[in-house]
Scaffold this motif. Structure first.
Motif, mmCIF file in Angstrom:
data_model
loop_
_atom_site.group_PDB
_atom_site.id
_atom_site.type_symbol
_atom_site.label_atom_id
_atom_site.label_comp_id
_atom_site.label_asym_id
_atom_site.label_seq_id
_atom_site.Cartn_x
_atom_site.Cartn_y
_atom_site.Cartn_z
ATOM 1 N N LEU A 118 -19.287 -9.949 -17.267
ATOM 2 C CA LEU A 118 -19.071 -10.861 -16.136
ATOM 3 C C LEU A 118 -17.678 -10.722 -15.538
ATOM 4 N N ARG A 119 -17.057 -9.579 -15.784
ATOM 5 C CA ARG A 119 -15.772 -9.315 -15.120
ATOM 6 C C ARG A 119 -16.072 -8.845 -13.701
ATOM 7 N N VAL A 120 -15.176 -9.204 -12.802
ATOM 8 C CA VAL A 120 -15.373 -8.829 -11.404
ATOM 9 C C VAL A 120 -14.558 -7.561 -11.136
ATOM 10 N N ARG A 121 -15.240 -6.507 -10.682
ATOM 11 C CA ARG A 121 -14.565 -5.224 -10.506
ATOM 12 C C ARG A 121 -14.218 -4.995 -9.038
ATOM 13 N N PRO A 122 -13.168 -4.219 -8.790
ATOM 14 C CA PRO A 122 -12.749 -3.997 -7.400
ATOM 15 C C PRO A 122 -13.801 -3.210 -6.606
ATOM 16 N N VAL A 123 -13.820 -3.458 -5.308
ATOM 17 C CA VAL A 123 -14.672 -2.700 -4.379
ATOM 18 C C VAL A 123 -13.812 -2.277 -3.197
ATOM 19 N N SER A 124 -14.401 -1.456 -2.323
ATOM 20 C CA SER A 124 -13.623 -0.892 -1.208
ATOM 21 C C SER A 124 -13.850 -1.684 0.082
ATOM 22 N N HIS A 125 -13.025 -1.370 1.070
ATOM 23 C CA HIS A 125 -13.165 -1.895 2.437
ATOM 24 C C HIS A 125 -13.097 -3.428 2.512
ATOM 25 N N ILE A 126 -12.296 -4.039 1.664
ATOM 26 C CA ILE A 126 -12.277 -5.509 1.647
ATOM 27 C C ILE A 126 -11.714 -6.042 2.961
ATOM 28 N N SER A 127 -10.630 -5.449 3.426
ATOM 29 C CA SER A 127 -10.034 -5.946 4.677
ATOM 30 C C SER A 127 -11.029 -5.839 5.823
ATOM 31 N N GLU A 128 -11.730 -4.739 5.842
ATOM 32 C CA GLU A 128 -12.726 -4.534 6.906
ATOM 33 C C GLU A 128 -13.838 -5.581 6.815
ATOM 34 N N LYS A 129 -14.282 -5.882 5.628
ATOM 35 C CA LYS A 129 -15.344 -6.878 5.427
ATOM 36 C C LYS A 129 -14.851 -8.252 5.853
ATOM 37 N N LEU A 130 -13.606 -8.559 5.501
ATOM 38 C CA LEU A 130 -13.072 -9.862 5.888
ATOM 39 C C LEU A 130 -12.950 -9.965 7.401
ATOM 40 N N ASP A 131 -12.503 -8.881 8.018
ATOM 41 C CA ASP A 131 -12.384 -8.889 9.484
ATOM 42 C C ASP A 131 -13.709 -9.232 10.144
ATOM 43 N N GLN A 132 -14.781 -8.660 9.595
ATOM 44 C CA GLN A 132 -16.106 -8.878 10.176
ATOM 45 C C GLN A 132 -16.568 -10.321 10.009
ATOM 46 N N ALA A 133 -15.974 -11.041 9.041
ATOM 47 C CA ALA A 133 -16.471 -12.385 8.727
ATOM 48 C C ALA A 133 -15.603 -13.509 9.242
ATOM 49 N N TYR A 134 -14.425 -13.185 9.714
ATOM 50 C CA TYR A 134 -13.479 -14.250 10.082
ATOM 51 C C TYR A 134 -14.046 -15.196 11.154
ATOM 52 N N ASP A 135 -14.726 -14.647 12.119
ATOM 53 C CA ASP A 135 -15.240 -15.502 13.208
ATOM 54 C C ASP A 135 -16.163 -16.580 12.648
#
Lengths: 178, 302, 538
Positions: free
Chosen positions: B109-126
């Protein structure tokens, strides 16, 4: 005056035949009006091309010669052939097993209008199956694409009124996996 | 009150619409918007659910689900954190929470890093800001990553987590018990879960062992007390059965193990020298050399 | 009248099924969307059908199926295991296919079917036609029927007799099918009319000898307006004349050859051997020239020739018999024939065409010749670049290309053994392997010996070319395609040079042009301006 009528006759005969050949090679129908070539059928069955037709069943119905070729081709190339079943009239089939492959239908509890078609095999696959082809009891051809298998299993979601579901349930239907 | 989970993707947030149980023979599947269209990641979702590879079945006790989402997710495993939360947080809070999550979750149940986090956040901010404007509670969870810079999150608070428990703690909710089998408690710590199971299976086993050992031990008691006749009768009664034979062999083994090791005999002798050599010839109760051995074997004199 | 109409309708119905089947084969596409069978292969297949000359091809096909069938009794994986049905593709694919060694062996030429001590070779060059033939048979008979007929030769090790029986069965089925579906050929009136005209003007000349530049131009001048025959364009008349020359020459060869071989046999008047008919047709196959073969070889890994170059070079007949008989007509067709098409196109766009449109630019004939020569130079540079690729890969075919490009080089310098006593200075021993190694070990040097300078020139040519296949000398696909294509490329260059240097090298083209211009203007005037009601001014 010409002194070699035989030569001229032969030459003209050949010219006539040449024009006849040209006439036979003249492009008349557009490609979309032609029956599918055997090459196309072979490429499709081998998974070399995606379905070149909008409606597979409609094409098979429109060109019975091509449908007959297709059926013979799939029979010679199939990984598994599920023949007609001798079930009692009115029985709907939900499970078929043949040549190391198991196909089964299960109703969805979450979505009562949908079913799950499961494909399982214990064969060590050198080539992954890509299609299930169903020839229904009323001679309609239906194709189902198989997604990539994981640990010898794949699953497809279908609606209850999908022709594939109806055909699967028919004892008189024939199925092929390729 | 509900937790609404959005999976962060590079093409915008994907809302988990519902999760329903299916029959156990069915593979878990993610479908698009209630339609008969399985997403390409369905086989990975099934592996995420089902034992032994998956963790959902371990947590909920059920191994087949259908999940519906409102948009496509094409590839990757970063949906796992949101999906885990969705499974374990049904109707388990006193207020509506909108959670946006991305991250892989391993078996511990450890959470592992993934890629493109900034890009994903950008898409969700609105969407996040729109929810905040409606005074909705919004939380965002991403994997803990020392290289990730989250300076500009446009006013949205983003939490980095390295374990799912941190996510539940920050949300202030405990994982749902709605799918827990009767008699079992939900364990977040997999080690505790394992030892409890061991105990559950060990106790009856101990009872059986104890019952088996009781008879030979009682025989040893009889032997120690010198009640040999009673011992013999009792052993005769038990020798007929299959288990009795084993118990007898065990008794004798224990006896052998308990028996004293023979010590080296200690020899004591006196030498008496006659003053007159002729005295040794007399057949009288002349004193002879005596040899005595103590600690005789079984009380017998040598 | 109605009877002939009915007959026409019946004939139409007959040919429709056959036409649809051939169209299906023509429509067969490779995975990349291009045609699976080249035009040349389709032409050969159609010729076979029309002339009913399928005896030998069905026997070849039967041997091929017997040789390539695997232990599951299937052969499709070999014939449809290639995307495009070309000799190169089949050669590459069959080498990787696991054939059963007891009944098939692969060589440089093709596959040999072995049975009971006998052998039958099927060359890679024939495989595209045979692949098209079997697909045609499947299309008209059905796949299951073809399977049934070939069942005995797909399993085990069939005998030669069994293979022959299957071939005969296929021929019987084909005969029955064509009897039902192949309509009789129509007599071509236009060619007969042309021959009659030529005959009347020929004097003592006969056959193809009677067809000359003057005859072609005279016929067009006389009958350009004649709507009963399609003679409006000079190009159509020229092409008809070319066809007649080839047909008559080939017919003459066949008749003479047959007469020599069949002394004492009786042949009824008007009866022709189907092979003779096919041979004459094949002689005029526009899809079987050096140019068409180079184009075919340009499809895959190497682009020997561009579309623009093809378009211009297609005006050359690539046949010495045509170049010898109607040399001026070739340039007339290339210049005036092309110009006439432009006039026609201009009229369609704007019917108020003026006189200036009717005339070709002065010097056009010389320009045409110059362009042929320039193209042959370009192609020779391509050939040199191909030699560099083959040389870099140490491919054996590099040597023959080098010999072609530089026949005057002192190749004796590659000899490694001293001349024996009985050898002269003209004939020198060469150890093949050592000679090849010496050749490939040549270090290019523009200032070095002849061979070194040749290779330096080839390397320079390679670097100057920016076409597919000429960017990576190590590409095995390019090397293979080049080794297959250089012979045809050489033949194409030779054909162009033969015409420009030998046949018309001494022609005064300016004089010819001066004579032609008023003639062609007059006819164009008649055909286009007067027809459009536009006043003409000479």
């Amino acid at each position: 005056m010409t002194k070699s009528p035989i030569e001229m006759d032969l030459a003209l005969h050949a010219i006539d035949a040449f024009e006849q050949a040209n006439d036979l090679m003249e492009e008349g129908a557009s490609p979309s009006e032609l029956r599918p070539s055997f090459t196309t059928l072979y490429q499709y069955v081998q998974g070399l091309i995606n379905a070149p037709w909008q409606d597979f069943h409609q094409v098979m119905q429109q060109y019975p010669d091509a449908a007959a070729d297709f059926e013979h081709l799939i029979r010679t190339q199939a990984f598994a052939h599920f023949p007609e079943l001798a079930a009692a009239a009115g029985d709907s089939i939900s499970r078929r097993e043949q040549e190391g492959y198991l196909l089964s239908l299960a109703a969805s509890i979450a979505a009562p209008d949908q079913v799950y078609l499961s494909i399982e095999t214990n064969i060590d696959l050198s080539e992954e199956p890509r299609h299930i082809f169903i020839k229904s009891a009323d001679m309609a051809w239906i194709e189902i694409k198989i997604p990539p298998m994981t640990n010898g299993r794949a699953q497809i979601v279908l609606t209850n009124d999908d022709p594939a579901v109806r055909a699967f349930g028919q004892p008189g239907a024939v199925l092929y996996i390729r | 009150m509900t937790v609404t989970v959005f999976i962060l993707t590079t093409k915008g947030p994907v809302r988990i619409q519902r999760i329903s149980e299916e029959e156990l023979g069915v593979q878990s599947v993610i479908c698009l918007d209630g339609r008969a269209q399985a997403l390409p990641i369905s086989s990975r979702y099934d592996a995420f659910v089902r034992n032994p590879t998956g963790i959902i079945e371990r947590a909920t006790g059920h191994g087949a689900y259908r999940m519906d989402v409102d948009r496509m997710i094409d590839d990757g495993d970063s949906w796992q954190l949101g999906v885990y939360l969705a499974h374990l947080s049904e109707n388990n809070t006193d207020q509506d929470i909108y959670v946006f999550a991305t991250g892989e979750v391993d078996r511990e149940l450890r959470v592992r890093p993934v890629s493109h986090i900034s890009e994903k956040l950008d898409q969700a901010y609105d969407l996040m800001r729109a929810l905040q404007r409606e005074v909705k509670r919004v939380r965002v969870f991403v994997p803990h990553d020392n290289d990730l810079e989250l300076d500009d999150c446009q006013g949205i608070e983003v939490d980095q987590v390295s374990h799912v428990d941190q996510m539940f703690d920050l949300l202030g909710i405990s994982p749902s018990k709605s799918h827990v089998p009767k008699g079992a408690e939900v364990q977040h710590n997999p080690d505790k879960l394992i030892s409890r199971r061991i105990l559950f299976w060990a106790f009856p086993l101990l009872l059986v062992v104890a019952w088996f050992l009781w008879t030979p031990i009682s025989w040893m008691g009889l032997a120690n007390n010198g009640k040999l006749l009673e011992l013999e009768e009792t052993m005769d009664e038990g020798s007929a059965s299959f288990i009795g034979g084993f118990q007898q062999r065990l008794f004798f083994l224990l006896q052998d193990l308990r028996a004293h090791e023979p010590k080296m005999p200690e020899l004591v002798g006196k030498m008496i020298t006659a003053a007159n050599p002729q005295a040794c010839n007399a057949k009288s109760g002349a004193q002879v050399m005596s040899w005595g051995c103590r600690d005789l074997d079984h009380g017998r004199n040598l | 009248m109605s009877l002939s109409l009915d007959a026409l309708n019946l004939e139409g119905a007959k040919s429709e099924a056959l036409r649809a089947a051939i169209a299906c084969i023509m429509d067969a596409t490779a995975v990349d969307g291009g045609p699976r069978y080249s035009r040349r292969v389709i032409s050969a297949l159609t010729r076979m059908i029309v002339c009913r000359s399928y005896a030998k091809p069905t026997l070849e096909l039967s041997h091929l199926i017997a040789a390539i069938s695997d232990n599951k009794n299937r052969f499709e994986h070999v014939l449809w295991g290639v995307d495009r049905a070309s000799p190169t593709s089949f050669r590459g694919h069959i080498r990787t296919a696991k054939l059963i060694e007891t009944k098939a062996k692969i060589s440089v030429q093709g596959i040999t079917h072995i049975s009971g001590g006998d052998e039958f070779l099927i060359s890679f060059g024939r495989m595209p036609v045979l692949a098209a033939l079997v697909e045609f048979l499947i299309t008209i008979f059905g796949y299951q029927r073809v399977d049934e007929i070939t069942a005995t030769i797909r399993s085990g090790s069939p005998s030669m007799r069994e293979v022959s029986d299957v071939a005969n069965a296929l021929q019987r089925e084909l005969y029955a099918y064509l009897k039902k579906n192949l309509p009789p050929a129509h007599r071509q009136k236009r060619e007969r009319h042309f021959l009659q005209f030529v005959d009347e003007q020929a004097g003592n000349r006969t056959g193809a000898e009677a067809i000359s530049d003057d005859a072609v131009l005279a016929y067009w001048r006389a009958f350009a307006d004649d709507t009963s025959h399609d003679n409006k364009t000079y190009r159509s008349v020229y092409e008809m004349a070319v066809r007649m020359v080839i047909a008559l020459d080939t017919a003459s060869e066949r008749i003479q050859g047959n007469n020599a071989a069949s002394i004492g046999t009786h042949r009824e008047a008007g009866e022709f051997d189907l092979e003779d008919v096919e041979a004459v047709m094949a002689a005029y196959d526009p899809d079987d020239t050096a140019l068409s073969r180079v184009v075919e070889n340009s499809v895959d890994a190497v682009k020997f020739i561009t579309a623009t170059e093809v378009e211009f070079l297609s005006t050359l007949p690539m046949r010495s018999s045509i170049e010898r008989r109607v040399p001026l007509s070739i340039v007339r067709n290339a210049v005036q024939g092309a110009h006439q098409l432009k006039i026609s196109a201009a009229l369609r766009r704007d019917s108020s065409v003026n006189q200036a449109v009717l005339l070709v630019r002065e010097g056009s004939y010389q320009d045409c010749l110059r362009k042929y020569q320039e193209l042959s130079d370009v192609l020779e540079r391509i050939l040199a670049a191909a030699l560099w690729v083959l040389f870099s890969a140490r491919h054996p075919s590099a040597i023959s290309v080098a010999l072609t490009l530089a026949p005057d080089i002192n190749w004796g310098a590659l000899a490694t053994t001293a001349a024996a006593e009985n050898e002269t200075t003209v004939v020198v021993s060469m150890d093949i392997r050592r000679t090849m190694n010496q050749f490939f070990d040549t270090v290019p040097d523009a200032r070095g010996e002849e061979l070194q300078a040749l290779m330096a020139e080839c390397r320079q040519a390679y670097r100057s070319i920016n076409r597919k296949g000429f960017t990576d000398p190590g590409d095995p696909a390019a090397v293979s395609a080049m080794s297959d294509g250089v012979d045809d490329l050489t033949a194409l260059i030779a054909a162009i040079r033969r015409y420009t240097e030998r046949e018309v090298g001494n022609v005064e083209w300016d004089d010819i042009e001066r004579e032609d211009i008023p003639v062609f203007r007059q006819i164009f005037n008649r055909l286009y301006l007067r027809a459009a009601g536009i006043a003409a001014h000479d």
